[in-house]
Design a protein around this motif. Structure first.
Motif, PDB file in Angstrom:
ATOM      1  N   PHE A   1       0.800  -1.212   0.000  1.00 44.94           N
ATOM      2  CA  PHE A   1       0.000   0.000   0.000  1.00 44.94           C
ATOM      3  C   PHE A   1       0.842   1.276   0.000  1.00 44.94           C
ATOM      4  O   PHE A   1       0.435   2.288  -0.563  1.00 44.94           O
ATOM      5  CB  PHE A   1      -0.932   0.022   1.221  1.00 44.94           C
ATOM      6  CG  PHE A   1      -1.958  -1.076   1.209  1.00 44.94           C
ATOM      7  CD1 PHE A   1      -2.445  -1.568   0.015  1.00 44.94           C
ATOM      8  CD2 PHE A   1      -2.429  -1.621   2.386  1.00 44.94           C
ATOM      9  CE1 PHE A   1      -3.382  -2.588  -0.013  1.00 44.94           C
ATOM     10  CE2 PHE A   1      -3.370  -2.627   2.379  1.00 44.94           C
ATOM     11  CZ  PHE A   1      -3.838  -3.114   1.178  1.00 44.94           C
ATOM     12  N   GLY A   2       2.020   1.236   0.643  1.00 40.27           N
ATOM     13  CA  GLY A   2       2.848   2.436   0.745  1.00 40.27           C
ATOM     14  C   GLY A   2       3.237   3.030  -0.600  1.00 40.27           C
ATOM     15  O   GLY A   2       2.969   4.211  -0.869  1.00 40.27           O
ATOM     16  N   PRO A   3       3.869   2.239  -1.498  1.00 41.47           N
ATOM     17  CA  PRO A   3       4.229   2.788  -2.819  1.00 41.47           C
ATOM     18  C   PRO A   3       3.019   3.261  -3.622  1.00 41.47           C
ATOM     19  O   PRO A   3       3.118   4.237  -4.378  1.00 41.47           O
ATOM     20  CB  PRO A   3       4.911   1.594  -3.512  1.00 41.47           C
ATOM     21  CG  PRO A   3       5.450   0.766  -2.392  1.00 41.47           C
ATOM     22  CD  PRO A   3       4.444   0.894  -1.286  1.00 41.47           C
ATOM     23  N   ILE A   4       1.868   2.597  -3.456  1.00 40.84           N
ATOM     24  CA  ILE A   4       0.665   3.027  -4.171  1.00 40.84           C
ATOM     25  C   ILE A   4       0.244   4.415  -3.700  1.00 40.84           C
ATOM     26  O   ILE A   4      -0.103   5.283  -4.512  1.00 40.84           O
ATOM     27  CB  ILE A   4      -0.482   2.015  -3.967  1.00 40.84           C
ATOM     28  CG1 ILE A   4      -0.154   0.696  -4.664  1.00 40.84           C
ATOM     29  CG2 ILE A   4      -1.789   2.563  -4.508  1.00 40.84           C
ATOM     30  CD1 ILE A   4      -1.183  -0.395  -4.451  1.00 40.84           C
ATOM     31  N   LEU A   5       0.277   4.654  -2.385  1.00 39.97           N
ATOM     32  CA  LEU A   5      -0.140   5.953  -1.853  1.00 39.97           C
ATOM     33  C   LEU A   5       0.798   7.070  -2.301  1.00 39.97           C
ATOM     34  O   LEU A   5       0.350   8.173  -2.631  1.00 39.97           O
ATOM     35  CB  LEU A   5      -0.189   5.890  -0.325  1.00 39.97           C
ATOM     36  CG  LEU A   5      -1.346   5.097   0.285  1.00 39.97           C
ATOM     37  CD1 LEU A   5      -1.264   5.133   1.801  1.00 39.97           C
ATOM     38  CD2 LEU A   5      -2.688   5.638  -0.175  1.00 39.97           C
ATOM     39  N   VAL A   6       2.106   6.796  -2.315  1.00 42.49           N
ATOM     40  CA  VAL A   6       3.068   7.819  -2.758  1.00 42.49           C
ATOM     41  C   VAL A   6       2.833   8.156  -4.231  1.00 42.49           C
ATOM     42  O   VAL A   6       2.776   9.333  -4.619  1.00 42.49           O
ATOM     43  CB  VAL A   6       4.511   7.338  -2.533  1.00 42.49           C
ATOM     44  CG1 VAL A   6       5.504   8.304  -3.169  1.00 42.49           C
ATOM     45  CG2 VAL A   6       4.803   7.207  -1.044  1.00 42.49           C
ATOM     46  N   SER A   7       2.686   7.130  -5.064  1.00 42.11           N
ATOM     47  CA  SER A   7       2.456   7.358  -6.496  1.00 42.11           C
ATOM     48  C   SER A   7       1.117   8.059  -6.726  1.00 42.11           C
ATOM     49  O   SER A   7       1.003   8.920  -7.609  1.00 42.11           O
ATOM     50  CB  SER A   7       2.483   6.022  -7.250  1.00 42.11           C
ATOM     51  OG  SER A   7       3.740   5.396  -7.114  1.00 42.11           O
ATOM     52  N   PHE A   8       0.101   7.701  -5.938  1.00 43.44           N
ATOM     53  CA  PHE A   8      -1.215   8.330  -6.084  1.00 43.44           C
ATOM     54  C   PHE A   8      -1.152   9.809  -5.713  1.00 43.44           C
ATOM     55  O   PHE A   8      -1.796  10.649  -6.359  1.00 43.44           O
ATOM     56  CB  PHE A   8      -2.236   7.613  -5.203  1.00 43.44           C
ATOM     57  CG  PHE A   8      -3.622   8.194  -5.278  1.00 43.44           C
ATOM     58  CD1 PHE A   8      -4.397   8.018  -6.418  1.00 43.44           C
ATOM     59  CD2 PHE A   8      -4.140   8.922  -4.221  1.00 43.44           C
ATOM     60  CE1 PHE A   8      -5.672   8.564  -6.491  1.00 43.44           C
ATOM     61  CE2 PHE A   8      -5.402   9.468  -4.290  1.00 43.44           C
ATOM     62  CZ  PHE A   8      -6.178   9.285  -5.426  1.00 43.44           C
ATOM     63  N   THR A   9      -0.374  10.154  -4.679  1.00 46.00           N
ATOM     64  CA  THR A   9      -0.227  11.559  -4.284  1.00 46.00           C
ATOM     65  C   THR A   9       0.401  12.377  -5.413  1.00 46.00           C
ATOM     66  O   THR A   9      -0.062  13.480  -5.734  1.00 46.00           O
ATOM     67  CB  THR A   9       0.652  11.664  -3.020  1.00 46.00           C
ATOM     68  OG1 THR A   9       0.062  10.889  -1.971  1.00 46.00           O
ATOM     69  CG2 THR A   9       0.775  13.109  -2.573  1.00 46.00           C
TER      70      THR A   9
END
Length: 363
Positions: free
Chosen positions: A318-326
């Motif tokens: 979930f962490g990399p997804i949230l950074v990329s989504f931001t």
């Protein structure tokens, strides 16, 4: 300028008031339901993975919505969730006794430090730095384990939410699309980019991790490394970290084996990991991950650090997804409100109509 021109219009006042109410209620809901955020993210992830198969079963095969949702949930449980859970459970079982684990880790680290200092006369890890490394390791293991203890609750909540998403997928997507206060092209851009990010992180990264872990585990058994099953789980997790990857695990193990007098086995394991595990890593990353989505390594590094602190082991995904989504939302904001002519970079083909037809969420 007249007094009338300086006044704020009634429409803007109503808009600001309404946005303030929405933000306040969103914060209240998010704060009180924070424990369900990982479950919601997991449900969205599995929905994206199962979306195509769900539409196929419901609309082409004519299955009942409840049957299609149940079958896909059971399939995802067997194929994806259970293997990941067993790896996490293995780490908890091996590392659950934090005091005993840290004692073994301290002995392991001291052994490596003494060997390196004896051979090179270079004090890579002074007493001060050594204590810092031990403290960081203790803090990291505690945070990761504490975030993992609620895994069963998160999984149960995730599948509860996922069932209602899969049962009426058209309604779910229509609600999402109509609720987004964005241009249709930006909604399509978000939908396509999120699909690629989720597939790359939820499918690509675990496949690369498990592949490297299995290949490394074969080497651990061949050369007699201590606790090869535990090392398999640690290698699989470490392989998700860009640049250094699995070397974080196998390099200290090789040095430790040499320090213990197993020079031939330690050198053999080092050569095996550098050549075989390294080739496996490059092969999987440049074939599988590049096809799914080319994610910048810094996104992955910072995403993993943030994700572990927030979600425990599930934060690896979930962490990399949230950074990329931001970062994606920053691009969308610029597209929406910039006064300059902004060219929207659409994935695959730079034709807005074609993309909207392909992934139109309004159905």
């Amino acid at each position: 300028m007249s007094f009338k021109e300086e006044q704020i219009s009634g429409v803007k006042i109503k808009q600001i008031a309404l946005l303030s109410i929405i933000i306040i209620f969103t914060i209240l809901i998010g704060y009180n339901l924070a424990m369900f955020i990982p479950a919601l993210l997991g449900a969205i992830m599995f929905y994206v993975i199962c979306r195509k198969y769900n539409f196929y079963l419901q609309e082409e095969r004519g299955w009942k919505p409840w049957l299609s949702a149940t079958v896909l949930i059971l399939a995802s449980l067997v194929v994806i969730t259970l293997p990941l859970y067993f790896i996490g459970d293995l780490l908890i079982e091996k590392m659950g006794n934090a005091q005993v684990y840290m004692q073994k880790f301290n002995v392991f680290l001291d052994k490596i430090h003494d060997f390196v200092f004896e051979k090179t006369k270079i004090d890579i890890l002074s007493k001060e730095n050594l204590n810092k490394v031990k403290g960081m390791a203790a803090k990291f293991s505690t945070v990761a384990l504490n975030g993992t203890f609620n895994t069963l609750t998160v999984i149960a909540s995730m599948y509860f939410i996922l069932y209602f998403m899969l049962e009426k997928p058209r309604l779910f997507e229509r609600i999402l699309a109509s609720s987004a206060p964005l241009k249709k092209a930006n909604v399509s851009l978000i939908g396509e980019k999120m699909r690629k990010l989720i597939m790359a992180n939820a499918i690509g990264l675990p496949v690369v991790a498990v592949g490297q872990g299995i290949v490394a585990m074969v080497g651990y058994f061949i050369f007699g490394a201590p606790s090869p099953i535990l090392l398999f789980a640690l290698t699989a997790i470490a392989s998700m970290i860009p640049i250094v990857g699995a070397a974080i695990v196998y390099a200290p193990i090789c040095i430790f084996m040499i320090a213990e007098g197993q020079t031939g086995a330690g050198l053999g394991l080092a050569a095996y990991c550098v050549i075989v595990v390294g080739v496996t890593d490059n092969l999987l990353r440049f074939t599988l991950l590049k096809k799914l989505e080319d994610i910048h390594p810094l996104n992955t590094v910072f995403g993993i650090i943030m994700g572990l602190n927030i979600f425990g082991f599930m934060g690896l995904i979930f962490g990399p997804i949230l950074v990329s989504f931001t970062l994606l939302m920053i691009q969308v904001y610029r597209n929406e409100f910039s006064t300059e002519e902004v060219e929207i970079i659409l994935p695959e083909k730079d034709r807005r109509e074609e993309l909207e037809n392909k992934i139109d969420l309004t159905i």
